[in-house]
Design a protein around this motif. Structure first.
Motif, PDB file in Angstrom:
ATOM      1  N   ALA A 234     -11.889   0.347  -5.480  1.00 55.87           N
ATOM      2  CA  ALA A 234     -11.885  -0.142  -4.094  1.00 55.87           C
ATOM      3  C   ALA A 234     -12.600  -1.491  -3.946  1.00 55.87           C
ATOM      4  O   ALA A 234     -12.113  -2.387  -3.243  1.00 55.87           O
TER       5      ALA A 234
ATOM      6  N   GLU B 104      -3.612   4.390  -1.341  1.00 54.61           N
ATOM      7  CA  GLU B 104      -4.553   4.535  -0.214  1.00 54.61           C
ATOM      8  C   GLU B 104      -5.992   4.638  -0.699  1.00 54.61           C
ATOM      9  O   GLU B 104      -6.901   4.086  -0.114  1.00 54.61           O
TER      10      GLU B 104
ATOM     11  N   ILE C 111       0.855  -1.196   0.000  1.00 56.82           N
ATOM     12  CA  ILE C 111       0.000   0.000   0.000  1.00 56.82           C
ATOM     13  C   ILE C 111       0.888   1.243   0.000  1.00 56.82           C
ATOM     14  O   ILE C 111       1.715   1.421   0.905  1.00 56.82           O
TER      15      ILE C 111
ATOM     16  N   LEU D 196     -11.398  -2.241   2.060  1.00 61.10           N
ATOM     17  CA  LEU D 196     -10.715  -3.301   2.828  1.00 61.10           C
ATOM     18  C   LEU D 196     -11.145  -3.195   4.285  1.00 61.10           C
ATOM     19  O   LEU D 196     -11.419  -2.091   4.779  1.00 61.10           O
TER      20      LEU D 196
ATOM     21  N   CYS E 276      -8.023   1.594  -1.066  1.00 59.28           N
ATOM     22  CA  CYS E 276      -8.166   0.715   0.114  1.00 59.28           C
ATOM     23  C   CYS E 276      -9.496   0.871   0.847  1.00 59.28           C
ATOM     24  O   CYS E 276      -9.723   0.202   1.860  1.00 59.28           O
TER      25      CYS E 276
ATOM     26  N   TYR F 161      -6.129  -4.006   6.138  1.00 62.84           N
ATOM     27  CA  TYR F 161      -5.333  -2.815   5.833  1.00 62.84           C
ATOM     28  C   TYR F 161      -4.125  -2.722   6.774  1.00 62.84           C
ATOM     29  O   TYR F 161      -2.980  -2.551   6.350  1.00 62.84           O
TER      30      TYR F 161
ATOM     31  N   CYS G 182      -0.906  -0.977  -4.590  1.00 60.77           N
ATOM     32  CA  CYS G 182      -2.112  -0.139  -4.628  1.00 60.77           C
ATOM     33  C   CYS G 182      -1.858   1.178  -3.912  1.00 60.77           C
ATOM     34  O   CYS G 182      -0.804   1.365  -3.283  1.00 60.77           O
TER      35      CYS G 182
END
Ligand code: GLP
Length: 266
Positions: free
Chosen positions: A211, A243, A5, A249, A246, A254, A241
Motif C-alpha cells: 500500500a 483493493e 483498481i 491512497l 489501495c 481512489y 492493482c
C-alpha cells in the motif's frame, strides 16, 4: 498514468493478462513481420497473470510464436537449476507451459556470468537490436523497487549489477528457508531507464504490504527514494492493482481512478 483498481488479486491478474494478450494479438495482426518484445518480471505478483496467459495459449487464443521476452532481473551466483533462480522460476511458472514459445526467444540475464558488466551491456544491446521493448510488465517490492532497482538507484539507470538492501533480503528470505543470509547479496537487473524506455509499462501492485509503495508510485513526488515513482514520467504507464493495495491512497485519488475506469469495471 493509468491506475486500474480491481476487486482482488485474481481480477487484477485477469485484467492484466487480457491487456497483454490483446496487445500481442493486435501486434500480430498489424505487423507480424516484427516480433512483439515483451518484458517480464518474477515474484508472486505475476503468477496469476502467467496462469491466465498459459490458459489462453493452450486454448489457441494467444500465440507466443512471434514473441521475444526479456526478463527484468536475476540473482548473481544462482545457476539455472537452483529452484530460486529467476531462470528456474520463469521456466517453471511460465515458459515450460506455453505450446509455442521458442527457447531462442527467451532472454534472461545470466547470474553465473564472470563478467557482469559485459553481460549487462550485451543485454542492453540486444534489447536495442529489436528496437526496444513494446510492453514491460513489472512488479514492485515493498520499498518500491522496480526490478532490483533499490531506493536511491538513479532513475536513468541502465542494466547492471545491483546490491540488494537488507530489507529486500529479509522480504525475499521467505523463499530461502527464512534466512536472509541465504538470499544472494547482489543481482543483475535492468535499469529504471531500461524499463521507462519501453513503449508501455504495466506494473502489478497487490496486497496490504504494497500500500505504501502504491501511494508513492501514484501520489508521491518523483524521487529516487521510491524508484517506482519514475513511472510518473512515462507516457504509457499503467498500474494494475487490487483493493487491498489501495489503503494508503487518498480517498480523492481512489475515487478519481475508479471513476475514470468505470467502463472497465462493468
Ligand atoms: C523481487 C524482484 C522484483 C519483484 C519483487 C516483488 O525483489 N526482484 O522484480 O517485483 O520481488 O515480488 P512480489 O511480487 O513477490 O511481491
Amino acid at each position: 498514468m493509468r491506475v486500474v483498481i480491481q476487486d482482488n488479486y485474481d481480477k487484477m491478474c485477469q485484467w492484466a493478462a487480457n491487456y497483454i494478450a490483446d496487445k500481442i494479438c493486435k501486434h500480430n495482426e498489424e505487423e507480424s513481420s516484427r516480433p512483439f518484445i515483451l518484458g517480464l518480471p518474477t515474484g508472486s505478483s505475476p503468477i496469476g497473470v502467467y496462469k491466465e496467459l498459459i490458459k489462453k495459449n493452450k486454448a489457441g487464443e494467444l500465440s507466443f510464436a512471434n514473441v521475444v521476452t526479456f526478463n527484468m532481473d536475476e540473482y548473481l551466483g544462482l545457476p539455472h537449476e537452483h529452484d530460486q533462480s529467476y531462470w528456474y522460476f520463469m521456466h517453471d511458472n511460465f515458459f515450460n507451459h506455453l505450446v509455442d514459445m521458442k527457447p531462442e526467444n527467451i532472454n534472461i540475464l545470466n547470474g553465473m556470468t564472470d563478467d557482469p558488466e559485459a553481460e549487462c551491456a550485451a543485454y542492453e544491446e540486444k534489447i536495442e537490436s529489436y528496437g526496444g521493448i513494446d510492453l514491460f510488465m513489472g512488479g514492485i517490492g515493498v520499498d518500491g523497487h522496480l526490478a532490483f532497482n533499490e531506493p536511491f538507484t538513479s532513475l536513468t539507470s541502465r542494466t547492471g549489477l545491483r546490491d540488494l538492501t537488507t530489507d529486500t533480503r529479509i522480504v525475499n528470505s521467505r523463499f530461502f528457508d527464512n534466512d536472509p543470509n541465504k538470499v544472494p547479496a547482489q543481482a543483475l537487473s535492468v535499469g529504471i531507464g531500461t524499463v521507462t524506455d519501453s513503449k508501455e509499462v504495466l506494473v502489478l501492485i497487490s496486497g496490504h504490504n504494497k500500500a505504501r509503495a502504491l501511494a508513492a508510485t501514484v501520489e508521491g513526488n518523483v524521487s529516487h527514494k521510491w524508484t517506482c515513482s519514475a513511472l510518473q514520467m512515462h507516457n504509457g504507464a499503467i498500474i494494475a492493482c487490487d483493493e487491498e493495495a489501495c489503503g494508503e491512497l487518498t480517498v480523492d485519488t481512489y475515487k478519481y481512478f475508479l471513476d475514470i475506469e468505470k467502463k472497465e469495471r462493468l
